[in-house]
Write a protein that holds these residues in place. Structure first.
Motif, PDB file in Angstrom:
ATOM      1  N   SER A  90      10.116   4.708  10.766  1.00  0.00           N
ATOM      2  CA  SER A  90      10.949   4.305   9.631  1.00  0.00           C
ATOM      3  C   SER A  90      11.669   5.495   9.016  1.00  0.00           C
ATOM      4  N   SER A  91      12.487   5.219   8.005  1.00  0.00           N
ATOM      5  CA  SER A  91      13.207   6.283   7.297  1.00  0.00           C
ATOM      6  C   SER A  91      12.280   7.111   6.412  1.00  0.00           C
ATOM      7  N   LEU A  92      11.019   6.721   6.315  1.00  0.00           N
ATOM      8  CA  LEU A  92      10.043   7.470   5.510  1.00  0.00           C
ATOM      9  C   LEU A  92       9.309   8.518   6.330  1.00  0.00           C
ATOM     10  N   PHE A  93       9.643   8.620   7.594  1.00  0.00           N
ATOM     11  CA  PHE A  93       8.964   9.593   8.453  1.00  0.00           C
ATOM     12  C   PHE A  93       9.145  11.016   7.906  1.00  0.00           C
ATOM     13  N   GLY A  94       8.034  11.746   7.884  1.00  0.00           N
ATOM     14  CA  GLY A  94       8.061  13.126   7.419  1.00  0.00           C
ATOM     15  C   GLY A  94       7.631  13.302   5.978  1.00  0.00           C
ATOM     16  N   LYS A  95       7.482  12.210   5.226  1.00  0.00           N
ATOM     17  CA  LYS A  95       7.094  12.311   3.821  1.00  0.00           C
ATOM     18  C   LYS A  95       5.580  12.220   3.627  1.00  0.00           C
ATOM     19  N   TYR A  96       4.844  12.198   4.689  1.00  0.00           N
ATOM     20  CA  TYR A  96       3.391  12.037   4.663  1.00  0.00           C
ATOM     21  C   TYR A  96       2.819  12.781   5.858  1.00  0.00           C
ATOM     22  N   ARG A  97       1.520  12.919   5.854  1.00  0.00           N
ATOM     23  CA  ARG A  97       0.855  13.465   7.029  1.00  0.00           C
ATOM     24  C   ARG A  97      -0.380  12.613   7.328  1.00  0.00           C
ATOM     25  N   PRO A  98      -0.611  12.329   8.586  1.00  0.00           N
ATOM     26  CA  PRO A  98      -1.796  11.544   8.946  1.00  0.00           C
ATOM     27  C   PRO A  98      -3.022  12.450   9.133  1.00  0.00           C
ATOM     28  N   ARG A  99      -4.149  11.950   8.727  1.00  0.00           N
ATOM     29  CA  ARG A  99      -5.423  12.639   8.994  1.00  0.00           C
ATOM     30  C   ARG A  99      -6.230  11.709   9.883  1.00  0.00           C
ATOM     31  N   LYS A 100      -6.436  12.119  11.119  1.00  0.00           N
ATOM     32  CA  LYS A 100      -7.042  11.241  12.114  1.00  0.00           C
ATOM     33  C   LYS A 100      -8.498  11.565  12.414  1.00  0.00           C
ATOM     34  N   THR A 101      -9.103  12.420  11.616  1.00  0.00           N
ATOM     35  CA  THR A 101     -10.508  12.738  11.823  1.00  0.00           C
ATOM     36  C   THR A 101     -11.343  11.465  11.713  1.00  0.00           C
ATOM     37  N   THR A 102     -12.147  11.194  12.736  1.00  0.00           N
ATOM     38  CA  THR A 102     -12.949   9.969  12.736  1.00  0.00           C
ATOM     39  C   THR A 102     -13.841   9.899  11.501  1.00  0.00           C
ATOM     40  N   GLY A 103     -13.765   8.811  10.807  1.00  0.00           N
ATOM     41  CA  GLY A 103     -14.536   8.618   9.588  1.00  0.00           C
ATOM     42  C   GLY A 103     -13.788   9.015   8.337  1.00  0.00           C
ATOM     43  N   ASN A 104     -12.689   9.768   8.499  1.00  0.00           N
ATOM     44  CA  ASN A 104     -11.888  10.197   7.353  1.00  0.00           C
ATOM     45  C   ASN A 104     -10.409   9.921   7.563  1.00  0.00           C
ATOM     46  N   GLU A 105     -10.088   8.903   8.342  1.00  0.00           N
ATOM     47  CA  GLU A 105      -8.695   8.590   8.617  1.00  0.00           C
ATOM     48  C   GLU A 105      -7.953   8.296   7.310  1.00  0.00           C
ATOM     49  N   ALA A 106      -6.764   8.850   7.196  1.00  0.00           N
ATOM     50  CA  ALA A 106      -5.962   8.601   5.999  1.00  0.00           C
ATOM     51  C   ALA A 106      -4.517   8.963   6.254  1.00  0.00           C
ATOM     52  N   ILE A 107      -3.622   8.253   5.540  1.00  0.00           N
ATOM     53  CA  ILE A 107      -2.219   8.644   5.457  1.00  0.00           C
ATOM     54  C   ILE A 107      -2.051   9.281   4.082  1.00  0.00           C
ATOM     55  N   ILE A 108      -1.712  10.566   4.038  1.00  0.00           N
ATOM     56  CA  ILE A 108      -1.645  11.311   2.777  1.00  0.00           C
ATOM     57  C   ILE A 108      -0.178  11.548   2.432  1.00  0.00           C
ATOM     58  N   TRP A 109       0.248  11.031   1.271  1.00  0.00           N
ATOM     59  CA  TRP A 109       1.644  11.176   0.868  1.00  0.00           C
ATOM     60  C   TRP A 109       1.866  12.566   0.291  1.00  0.00           C
ATOM     61  N   GLY A 110       2.900  13.233   0.793  1.00  0.00           N
ATOM     62  CA  GLY A 110       3.103  14.634   0.452  1.00  0.00           C
ATOM     63  C   GLY A 110       3.372  14.904  -1.015  1.00  0.00           C
ATOM     64  N   SER A 111       4.246  14.143  -1.651  1.00  0.00           N
ATOM     65  CA  SER A 111       4.663  14.441  -3.016  1.00  0.00           C
ATOM     66  C   SER A 111       3.666  14.005  -4.066  1.00  0.00           C
ATOM     67  N   MET A 171       0.825  -1.213   0.000  1.00  0.00           N
ATOM     68  CA  MET A 171       0.000   0.000   0.000  1.00  0.00           C
ATOM     69  C   MET A 171       0.859   1.262   0.000  1.00  0.00           C
ATOM     70  N   VAL A 172       1.935   1.270   0.781  1.00  0.00           N
ATOM     71  CA  VAL A 172       2.809   2.445   0.813  1.00  0.00           C
ATOM     72  C   VAL A 172       3.489   2.633  -0.536  1.00  0.00           C
ATOM     73  N   HIS A 173       3.911   1.541  -1.162  1.00  0.00           N
ATOM     74  CA  HIS A 173       4.504   1.647  -2.502  1.00  0.00           C
ATOM     75  C   HIS A 173       3.526   2.301  -3.465  1.00  0.00           C
ATOM     76  N   ARG A 174       2.259   1.929  -3.378  1.00  0.00           N
ATOM     77  CA  ARG A 174       1.264   2.493  -4.299  1.00  0.00           C
ATOM     78  C   ARG A 174       1.098   3.999  -4.097  1.00  0.00           C
ATOM     79  N   ILE A 175       1.014   4.454  -2.861  1.00  0.00           N
ATOM     80  CA  ILE A 175       0.795   5.896  -2.652  1.00  0.00           C
ATOM     81  C   ILE A 175       2.081   6.699  -2.860  1.00  0.00           C
ATOM     82  N   MET A 176       3.236   6.047  -2.788  1.00  0.00           N
ATOM     83  CA  MET A 176       4.499   6.724  -3.078  1.00  0.00           C
ATOM     84  C   MET A 176       4.740   6.863  -4.580  1.00  0.00           C
TER      85      MET A 176
END
Length: 515
Positions: free
Chosen positions: A138-159, A101-106
Motif C-alpha cells: 500500500s501507499s503506507l509502506f515504509g511508515k512502520y517496521r515489522p518485528r517478526k520474532t516468534t512470540g513478539n510479532e508486531a507492526i510498529i508504527w514509526g511516528s 487497527m492501522v488507524h489506531r496505531i497511526m
C-alpha cells in the motif's frame, strides 16, 4: 392457506431509511445500532485509512465504522466500549478490521493493539500473510517496521511508536501492558470467554479503549459467540424500545430460517457486499458445492446445529419428498387442531385438508408465543373456513387448559354425537392420540400426505421424540429436541379430518341432496 406465524423481530423502517440516506446501504443489518448524526465520529478517518490500504469502503463498512467510532460529546471518548460484528463470510470483514487497527496505531502515540483469531497459528498467518502483506503493498509502506520474532510479532508504527501485535486464545492471552484496542476475530471458534476475561482488565485504565469481536455464524459449541449474539440482539431491541443507547454497538446481518437459502432475494437481504465485491454467481457456486448447513452458517449467518439422531417411530427421511409448495386443496373439507408446548411458551394451530387426489394436505396455520391468542384465532378461523371439526387434546395435555375457553367462545362439543355440526369441538383422549400418531407414521411412509415444507413444522419432524404407551407410542413433548407442538397440531388435525369429519360430511351431503 398461508401460515401466519409471528416473524422474528425486525427493526423500524426509519432505520433502513437512515442507512439508505446516509450511506446508500440497501442491505441493512437485521440488528444494528443506528447512527447518531449529532455525534462526531472517527469513522471517516478510519475509512480513509482503508482507502490507503487499497480497499474502497463499501456502504456497510462505512456505516459500521461511523457508528462504532462515535465520540460522546459529553465525555470526549468513544461512545461504545464494545463493538460486536456478526456478518457472513467474504463480506470484507478482514479489510475493515485491518483499517480499524492501522488507524489506531497511526492516530495515537504508544497504543497497544492486539489481534486474536481461532488460535495463535491462525492469528500469525493472518498477521503476516494478510495484514503485513497488505501494508507492504500500500501507499503506507515504509511508515512502520515489522518485528517478526516468534512470540513478539508486531507492526510498529514509526511516528507514534504504537504497535499491532497478536495473541493466542489461552487463559494467559492479553495479560501484560494496558490494552487500547483488542480484536477477537473468528469468534465462532471461542468456546469460552477466556479472551474477553483477559482483555477487559487490561483496558480499565484506558478511556479510549475498545473491545471488538467479529465472526460469521458458528455452531452450538460456539458458546461465547452465541452468548454475545444473543446479548447484542437484546441491546438493539431494547434501544429501539427505550431510546437509550448502551455502551455496546452491535451489527448483525442474518437470514431467519423462514427465508429460502436458494433465493437470490435472501442473499440480497443478508450479504452487504453483494453487488460490490461478491456476485450472485459466486454465491450460487457456493450453494451448489457446500453442505446446506455449512452454507447457512457461512453465508446466511445462521448457527449450525448438530443433526439430531433419528427416532425410529418418526419417518423423518421421507418428509422432504412429501413437500409440495403448490399444494392448494379445496376448502370444503377442513379440520383444525390446537397444541401447546410443554413449557407453555408457544402454541400452534394446525390444519388438515383433503386434496382432489385423495391425499391429505397438512399445514401449520399459526405459531406464536404464549396461549392468550389461541382462542380468538381459532374463533376467527372457524368463522372464515367453516371447518368440519376443531380438535384439542384432553385436560391431561398442555392444550387441555383451553377447552373451557373454546366452549365459551362457541366452539362446542355437539349434543348429538351422531349428528355433529360444522366446527364442533373434539376433545382427544389418550387412545385417540396414539391412534393419530400411528396413522400419521403410516401415511408418511405410504406417501399419502403433502406439506409446504414450513420451517417450524419441518424442524418439529426432525427433532421429534416419542414415548411408549403400552405397545403403541405418542409424540413426546418433553423429550423432543424442539417444540413439537406444530407437528402434534397437524397430526391431530389429520386424525380429526379423517375420523370425525365424515360424520359431518354425511349429514351435510344428505341435507344438500334433499334441497
Amino acid at each position: 392457506m398461508k401460515m401466519t406465524t409471528s416473524p422474528i423481530w425486525t427493526s423500524p423502517t426509519e432505520f433502513g431509511e437512515q442507512l439508505r440516506e446516509l450511506y446508500g446501504l440497501e442491505c441493512a443489518p437485521w440488528w444494528g445500532t443506528p447512527r447518531r448524526p449529532g455525534f462526531a465520529t472517527l469513522g471517516g478517518k478510519a475509512a480513509r485509512v482503508m482507502t490507503r490500504l487499497g480497499f474502497e469502503p463499501m456502504p456497510w463498512q462505512r456505516y459500521v465504522l461511523d457508528v462504532a467510532l462515535e465520540i460522546d460529546p459529553e465525555t470526549g471518548v468513544f461512545a461504545y466500549r464494545e463493538v460486536g460484528l456478526s456478518v457472513p463470510r467474504q463480506q470484507g470483514k478482514t479489510q475493515q478490521i485491518l483499517a480499524l487497527m492501522v488507524h489506531r496505531i497511526m492516530a495515537w502515540e504508544r497504543q497497544n493493539v492486539t489481534y486474536a483469531a481461532q488460535n495463535r497459528t491462525m492469528a500469525k498467518k493472518r498477521w503476516e500473510d494478510e495484514f503485513l502483506a497488505t501494508l507492504d503493498g500500500s501507499s503506507l509502506f515504509g511508515k512502520y517496521r515489522p518485528r517478526k520474532t516468534t512470540g513478539n510479532e508486531a507492526i510498529i508504527w514509526g511516528s507514534t511508536r504504537s504497535l499491532l501485535g497478536i495473541t493466542s486464545n489461552t487463559e494467559k492471552a492479553g495479560h501484560g501492558p494496558p490494552l487500547d484496542l483488542g480484536v477477537i476475530d473468528e469468534a465462532f471458534a471461542a468456546e469460552d470467554d477466556r479472551l474477553e476475561q483477559a482483555f477487559s482488565p487490561a483496558m480499565l485504565t484506558k478511556p479510549m479503549a475498545q473491545l471488538w469481536w467479529a465472526s460469521a455464524g458458528g455452531t452450538e459449541k460456539s458458546v461465547w459467540l452465541n452468548k454475545k449474539r444473543a446479548a447484542g440482539r437484546r441491546h438493539i431491541e431494547e434501544l429501539w424500545e427505550t431510546g437509550v443507547h448502551p455502551s455496546v454497538a452491535y451489527f448483525e446481518w442474518f437470514a431467519p430460517d423462514s427465508m429460502d437459502r436458494s433465493d437470490p432475494a435472501t442473499w440480497r437481504a443478508t450479504l452487504p457486499a453483494l453487488g460490490h465485491t461478491v456476485t450472485e454467481a459466486v454465491i450460487q457456486a457456493e450453494l451448489d458445492k457446500l453442505d446446506p448447513g455449512e452454507f447457512d452458517r457461512a453465508y446466511l449467518n445462521r448457527t449450525r446445529k448438530a443433526s439430531p439422531p433419528d427416532d425410529p417411530n418418526v419417518p423423518k427421511k421421507v418428509w422432504p419428498g412429501l413437500a409440495d409448495e403448490k399444494s392448494r386443496p379445496p376448502a370444503d373439507e377442513v379440520a383444525f387442531a390446537i397444541d401447546v408446548s410443554q413449557d407453555r411458551k408457544h402454541a400452534a394451530i394446525g390444519v388438515a385438508m383433503r386434496r382432489r387426489d385423495g391425499r391429505v394436505h397438512m399445514e401449520l396455520v399459526d405459531r406464536r408465543p404464549g396461549t392468550d391468542w389461541v382462542v380468538p384465532a381459532v374463533s376467527k378461523l372457524v368463522r372464515l373456513w367453516r371447518p368440519l371439526v376443531v380438535a384439542v387434546a384432553s385436560s391431561g395435555a398442555p392444550a387441555g387448559s383451553l377447552i373451557d375457553d373454546l366452549v365459551a367462545a362457541g366452539i362446542t362439543v355437539p349434543e348429538d354425537k351422531q349428528h355433529p355440526h360444522r366446527g364442533h369441538l373434539v376433545v382427544m383422549r389418550a387412545g385417540d392420540m396414539t391412534e393419530a400418531c400411528g396413522q400419521l407414521a403410516d401415511a408418511l411412509n405410504q406417501g399419502t400426505v403433502r406439506h409446504l415444507d414450513q420451517t417450524p413444522l419441518t424442524a418439529a419432524v426432525n427433532g421429534a421424540r416419542t414415548r411408549r404407551v403400552g405397545d403403541a407410542w405418542v409424540l413426546d413433548r418433553t423429550a423432543s429436541l424442539v417444540d413439537v407442538a406444530p407437528l402434534i397440531a397437524v397430526t391431530e388435525a389429520r386424525w380429526a379430518l379423517l375420523t370425525r369429519g365424515p360424520a359431518v360430511l354425511d349429514d351435510y351431503d344428505v341435507l344438500n341432496s334433499v334441497v
